[in-house]
Design an enzyme around this catalytic site. Structure first.
Site, PDB file in Angstrom:
ATOM      1  N   SER A  46       1.927   7.128  -6.901  1.00 54.06           N
ATOM      2  CA  SER A  46       1.773   5.872  -6.170  1.00 54.06           C
ATOM      3  C   SER A  46       1.148   6.186  -4.818  1.00 54.06           C
ATOM      4  CB  SER A  46       3.148   5.255  -5.978  1.00 54.06           C
ATOM      5  OG  SER A  46       3.091   4.300  -4.952  1.00 54.06           O
ATOM      6  N   SER A  47       0.363   5.238  -4.300  1.00 51.51           N
ATOM      7  CA  SER A  47      -0.373   5.522  -3.061  1.00 51.51           C
ATOM      8  C   SER A  47       0.544   5.657  -1.838  1.00 51.51           C
ATOM      9  CB  SER A  47      -1.429   4.447  -2.808  1.00 51.51           C
ATOM     10  OG  SER A  47      -0.816   3.196  -2.641  1.00 51.51           O
ATOM     11  N   TYR A  90      11.155   7.033  -2.424  1.00 57.73           N
ATOM     12  CA  TYR A  90      10.301   6.896  -3.615  1.00 57.73           C
ATOM     13  C   TYR A  90       9.107   7.844  -3.514  1.00 57.73           C
ATOM     14  CZ  TYR A  90       7.287   4.403  -6.978  1.00 57.73           C
ATOM     15  OH  TYR A  90       6.468   4.066  -8.027  1.00 57.73           O
ATOM     16  N   LYS A 111       7.877  10.856  -6.008  1.00 58.45           N
ATOM     17  CA  LYS A 111       6.548  10.853  -6.643  1.00 58.45           C
ATOM     18  C   LYS A 111       5.766  12.118  -6.275  1.00 58.45           C
ATOM     19  CE  LYS A 111       6.433   7.177  -9.174  1.00 58.45           C
ATOM     20  NZ  LYS A 111       6.213   7.264 -10.628  1.00 58.45           N
ATOM     21  N   ASN A 153      -1.594  -0.224  -5.188  1.00 62.41           N
ATOM     22  CA  ASN A 153      -0.666  -1.313  -5.563  1.00 62.41           C
ATOM     23  C   ASN A 153      -1.208  -2.039  -6.795  1.00 62.41           C
ATOM     24  OD1 ASN A 153       0.292  -0.568  -2.993  1.00 62.41           O
ATOM     25  ND2 ASN A 153       1.014  -2.633  -2.571  1.00 62.41           N
ATOM     26  N   LEU A 154      -0.358  -2.228  -7.784  1.00 63.13           N
ATOM     27  CA  LEU A 154      -0.790  -2.814  -9.057  1.00 63.13           C
ATOM     28  C   LEU A 154      -0.221  -4.210  -9.232  1.00 63.13           C
ATOM     29  CD1 LEU A 154      -0.052   0.401 -11.125  1.00 63.13           C
ATOM     30  CD2 LEU A 154      -2.273  -0.326 -10.223  1.00 63.13           C
TER      31      LEU A 154
HETATM   32  O1  GFB Z   1       4.242  -5.143  -2.251  1.00 63.64           O
HETATM   33  P1  GFB Z   1       5.146  -4.680  -1.178  1.00 63.64           P
HETATM   34  O2  GFB Z   1       6.587  -4.941  -1.354  1.00 63.64           O
HETATM   35  O3  GFB Z   1       4.930  -3.158  -1.036  1.00 63.64           O
HETATM   36  O4  GFB Z   1       4.735  -5.370   0.227  1.00 63.64           O
HETATM   37  P2  GFB Z   1       4.313  -2.023  -0.102  1.00 63.64           P
HETATM   38  C1  GFB Z   1       3.431  -5.351   0.729  1.00 63.64           C
HETATM   39  C2  GFB Z   1       3.358  -6.128   2.036  1.00 63.64           C
HETATM   40  O5  GFB Z   1       3.526  -7.519   1.745  1.00 63.64           O
HETATM   41  C3  GFB Z   1       4.418  -5.795   3.074  1.00 63.64           C
HETATM   42  C4  GFB Z   1       4.444  -8.109   2.652  1.00 63.64           C
HETATM   43  O6  GFB Z   1       3.836  -5.789   4.372  1.00 63.64           O
HETATM   44  C5  GFB Z   1       5.408  -6.958   2.967  1.00 63.64           C
HETATM   45  O7  GFB Z   1       6.129  -7.188   4.159  1.00 63.64           O
HETATM   46  N1  GFB Z   1       5.064  -9.284   2.040  1.00 63.64           N
HETATM   47  C6  GFB Z   1       4.937 -10.572   2.477  1.00 63.64           C
HETATM   48  C7  GFB Z   1       5.903  -9.312   0.980  1.00 63.64           C
HETATM   49  N2  GFB Z   1       5.679 -11.402   1.755  1.00 63.64           N
HETATM   50  C8  GFB Z   1       6.289 -10.653   0.796  1.00 63.64           C
HETATM   51  C9  GFB Z   1       7.186 -10.971  -0.262  1.00 63.64           C
HETATM   52  O8  GFB Z   1       7.586 -12.117  -0.485  1.00 63.64           O
HETATM   53  N3  GFB Z   1       7.583  -9.928  -1.052  1.00 63.64           N
HETATM   54  C10 GFB Z   1       7.148  -8.636  -0.844  1.00 63.64           C
HETATM   55  N4  GFB Z   1       7.573  -7.669  -1.666  1.00 63.64           N
HETATM   56  N5  GFB Z   1       6.331  -8.318   0.175  1.00 63.64           N
HETATM   57  C11 GFB Z   1       5.618  -0.660  -1.850  1.00 63.64           C
HETATM   58  C12 GFB Z   1       6.501   0.545  -1.760  1.00 63.64           C
HETATM   59  O9  GFB Z   1       5.137  -0.799  -0.576  1.00 63.64           O
HETATM   60  O10 GFB Z   1       4.487  -0.522  -2.687  1.00 63.64           O
HETATM   61  C13 GFB Z   1       6.632   1.267  -3.010  1.00 63.64           C
HETATM   62  O11 GFB Z   1       7.718   0.173  -1.161  1.00 63.64           O
HETATM   63  C14 GFB Z   1       5.347   1.391  -3.801  1.00 63.64           C
HETATM   64  O12 GFB Z   1       7.147   2.528  -2.738  1.00 63.64           O
HETATM   65  C15 GFB Z   1       4.628   0.087  -3.905  1.00 63.64           C
HETATM   66  O13 GFB Z   1       4.502   2.364  -3.244  1.00 63.64           O
HETATM   67  C16 GFB Z   1       3.292   0.185  -4.595  1.00 63.64           C
HETATM   68  O14 GFB Z   1       2.857  -1.861  -0.393  1.00 63.64           O
HETATM   69  O15 GFB Z   1       4.632  -2.189   1.345  1.00 63.64           O
END
Ligand code: GFB
Length: 342
Positions: free
Chosen positions: A137-138, A166, A170, A195-196
């Site tokens: 994962s990135s 995590y 990885k 991100n997928l």
């Molecule tokens: O997709 P996400 O949870 O993962 O969040 P990451 C990306 C961005 O979207 C963050 C914002 O800046 C969040 O604060 N965001 C805004 C939200 N609204 C929302 C919402 O309703 N839900 C979520 N989930 N985010 C994950 C990692 O990081 O990405 C993992 O924690 C993994 O380890 C994965 O690498 C691919 O890109 O921040």
């Protein structure tokens, strides 16, 4: 000026020649009836790899449900490999989640992912698997990594705290592949997808990633006639998104054409801010209310754009653009309301 141009072209030519050297024709291409173990077949990525393998004519794909095989259990994993003796393995099983899930349950994220990886990779070694593909994962790259992030920037400075657990698991997985290759000559390779998103995603608004969470929040608000939705963070951080059938295509492509000792990035090479993403989802879903950002929730890494030149030099590019991908995902979402993971 002419000299500088000639020099740049020369460097470009040499680097693509160097990367092109790594493109191989693996036996996997013509092994349509070889036994393939697809770990994590019912997850977002695993299901897409299954679709791709079937489309490509692979006929002997072995899977196990969680109640049949617990990959956290070393003895059970070993027994499965002893009985099934797969020729090829795709390791797409993992505990995954969005930023808040990662930040809230770090012990589970590090423990479960390290156990799954170690159990499968070691059993694959013991039972002579011909080739294994591990998915990273990135978020493995440093929090303030130079952009776009090249493969060699791994472990050059500190990780992002919200997903450190995590990311460390990885990194351990890709290092397992690297070291088993180095010490034993096992053909274990790994890729680092960005991100997928796509059909079959986890639409849980607390535990899921941003794209399915935004889709669920905006769709629900539209149906219930709400005038706003609450999103997390500032909306100003950047993310890159790859459609899940594209990542499956890249993974199978790499299984056929890559034997490199180190991991390889898989992405689109383009990113956008979370606010821009939210505007796009809003338009596609047809939600007309306001976007409110809850800044008490974490933003995570400011930017994590992958450098995909190595993959491009091998001859692979993504096909599904973000707008098209989100439309396809929303269509799927509307047609699968009763079987959504949420
Ligand atoms: O997709 P996400 O949870 O993962 O969040 P990451 C990306 C961005 O979207 C963050 C914002 O800046 C969040 O604060 N965001 C805004 C939200 N609204 C929302 C919402 O309703 N839900 C979520 N989930 N985010 C994950 C990692 O990081 O990405 C993992 O924690 C993994 O380890 C994965 O690498 C691919 O890109 O921040």
């Amino acid at each position: 000026m002419k000299k500088i141009l000639q020099l740049s072209f020369g460097i470009l030519f040499l680097s693509s020649y160097f990367y092109a050297q790594e493109k191989i024709e693996s036996d996997f291409i013509n092994s349509k009836d070889a036994k393939i173990y697809l770990a994590g077949h019912d997850g977002l990525v695993g299901a897409a790899i299954m679709r791709k393998l079937r489309d490509d004519g692979y006929t002997n794909i072995v899977t196990r449900e969680l109640h049949e095989l617990n990959l956290l259990n070393q003895a059970a994993t070993r027994k499965f490999f002893e009985e099934e003796r797969p020729d090829y393995v795709f390791l797409a099983a993992a505990k995954v989640g969005g930023i808040v899930a990662n930040n809230t349950y770090p012990a589970q994220f590090i423990y479960e992912n390290m156990m799954i990886e170690a159990n499968i990779i070691h059993a694959a070694h013991e039972y002579g698997v011909k080739k294994l593909m591990f998915l990273g994962s990135s978020c493995i790259y440093p929090r303030l990594c130079p952009q776009p992030m090249k493969e060699e920037y791994l472990l050059t400075s500190e990780l992002e705290k919200t997903n450190e657990a995590y990311a460390i698991a990885k990194i351990a997985g890709l290092k397992l592949c690297e070291y088993y290759k180095k010490q034993y000559g096992d053909n274990f390779i790994s890729c680092m997808p960005t991100n997928l998103y796509g059909p079959g995603d986890n639409f849980d608004v607390k535990a899921g990633h941003v794209l399915p969470a935004l889709m669920m929040k905006m769709h629900t608000a539209k149906v219930e006639g709400k005038d706003h939705v609450v999103l997390w963070g500032t909306g100003s951080v950047y993310r890159e998104f790859l459609y899940v059938d594209d990542v499956a295509d890249a993974i199978v492509f790499l299984m056929k054409h890559y034997n490199g000792a180190t991991h390889i990035n898989v992405g689109t090479g383009k990113d956008l801010t979370i606010r821009e993403l939210a505007e796009l989802v809003k338009e596609i879903v047809g939600f007309e209310g306001a976007l409110v950002f809850d800044v008490t929730k974490p933003d995570g890494t400011p930017k994590k754009l992958l450098d995909v030149s190595k993959l491009c030099a091998l001859g692979w590019r993504n096909k599904v653009e973000l707008r098209q991908g989100i439309k396809q995902m929303y269509e799927w979402f509307l047609n699968h309301q009763h079987e959504l993971r949420k």
